[in-house]
Design an enzyme around this catalytic site. Sequence first.
Site, PDB file in Angstrom:
ATOM      1  CD  GLU A  66      -2.911  -0.911  -0.108  1.00  0.00           C
ATOM      2  OE1 GLU A  66      -3.317   0.240  -0.392  1.00  0.00           O
ATOM      3  OE2 GLU A  66      -3.180  -1.912  -0.793  1.00  0.00           O
ATOM      4  CG  HIS A  73      -2.719   6.082  -6.234  1.00  0.00           C
ATOM      5  ND1 HIS A  73      -4.061   6.012  -6.508  1.00  0.00           N
ATOM      6  CD2 HIS A  73      -2.200   4.880  -6.629  1.00  0.00           C
ATOM      7  CE1 HIS A  73      -4.358   4.845  -7.053  1.00  0.00           C
ATOM      8  NE2 HIS A  73      -3.235   4.130  -7.120  1.00  0.00           N
TER       9      HIS A  73
END
Length: 363
Positions: A66, A73
């Site tokens: 993650e 992102h």
Amino acid sequence: MAFKSLAALVTLLSIQAVHGAITRRVTCPDGVNTATNAACCPLFAVRDDIQEFLFDGGKCGEEVHESLRLTFHDAIGFSPSLTAQGTFGGGGADGSIATFESIETAYHANTGIDEIINEQAPFIVKHNMTAGDFIQFAGAVGVSNCAGAPRLEFLLGRPPATAPAPDKTVPEPFDTVDSILARFADAGFSPQEVIALLASHSVAAADHVDPAIPGTPFDSTPSDFDSQIFIEVQLRGTLFPGTGGNQGEVESPYPGEIRLQSDHTLARDSRTACFWQALANDQAQIQAQFKAAMAKLAVVGQDVSQMVDCSEVIPVPAPPATTPHIPAGLSQNNIEQACATAAFPTLPVDVGPQTSILPVPAS
């Protein structure tokens, strides 16, 4: 003995004189570590803290996956074309995704990313780092826990974000290849660099593509940074690991493995297929290409001249733990050839019953 030592010293000094001035290292306040720049000293404590308490003692697990996703992102939120039109195009790798969490996590492409943002938030406060610096630092430290990964670069000095990145700057798995390549090109990345960045899917799992099966890996070795993603995406898909029919998902080759539509189409598009295939059996090339692309991604939108190279703080990853192979149950005949100029490499095939892949466990 003294003469020999002096002679060795003279030789060493001569070599250093040829190759440049002697690099002077500073001793950090902790009395243990040294650094080429004192600004890097506080990062040793940050590294040790997140290794123990964010990455579960230095594992290549869910938080690493993650955190690596978060580096992308945040950084890809950068559009010179929007800026040229008079609209703020985003600050790139500036931490805006954390600073303006309530805005950017509402974007569809960022579904579920609030979980790692919230896990990282206390460390940002504790160590008084900008969100942009911490996100990229945590990604570099985290991936070092994955055997076979390259040692990523880290530059310190991103200023605080001033505004959220615009929506639609993060590509989605259901986007067309044309759309994906155009979005990356706008941010300054070539098709080859796009594929290099997708090596990150070798140590990744999906939680929200099919919410019924969180933690489903993209390849059979989600704790190893290796070429399996480039092999297994090229295998003919025959099943869905969960419910099927989810947006951005196509059939995969093995039970327990999920395949993104974007990976599938990029591996088969004439603009990217041959480079995808070239990484299927070349660990050194994967490492080199990923390291270079990540070094570029990590400073998108930043003034590198105002930053300090603290790459020496990043741990050195373990060597590869796997060799390229086709998992048991399928064979070379199941490869869907896409590169028009070279055959897919011949690989060993595991023996035994068909491979079934377990989900990545939550921490």
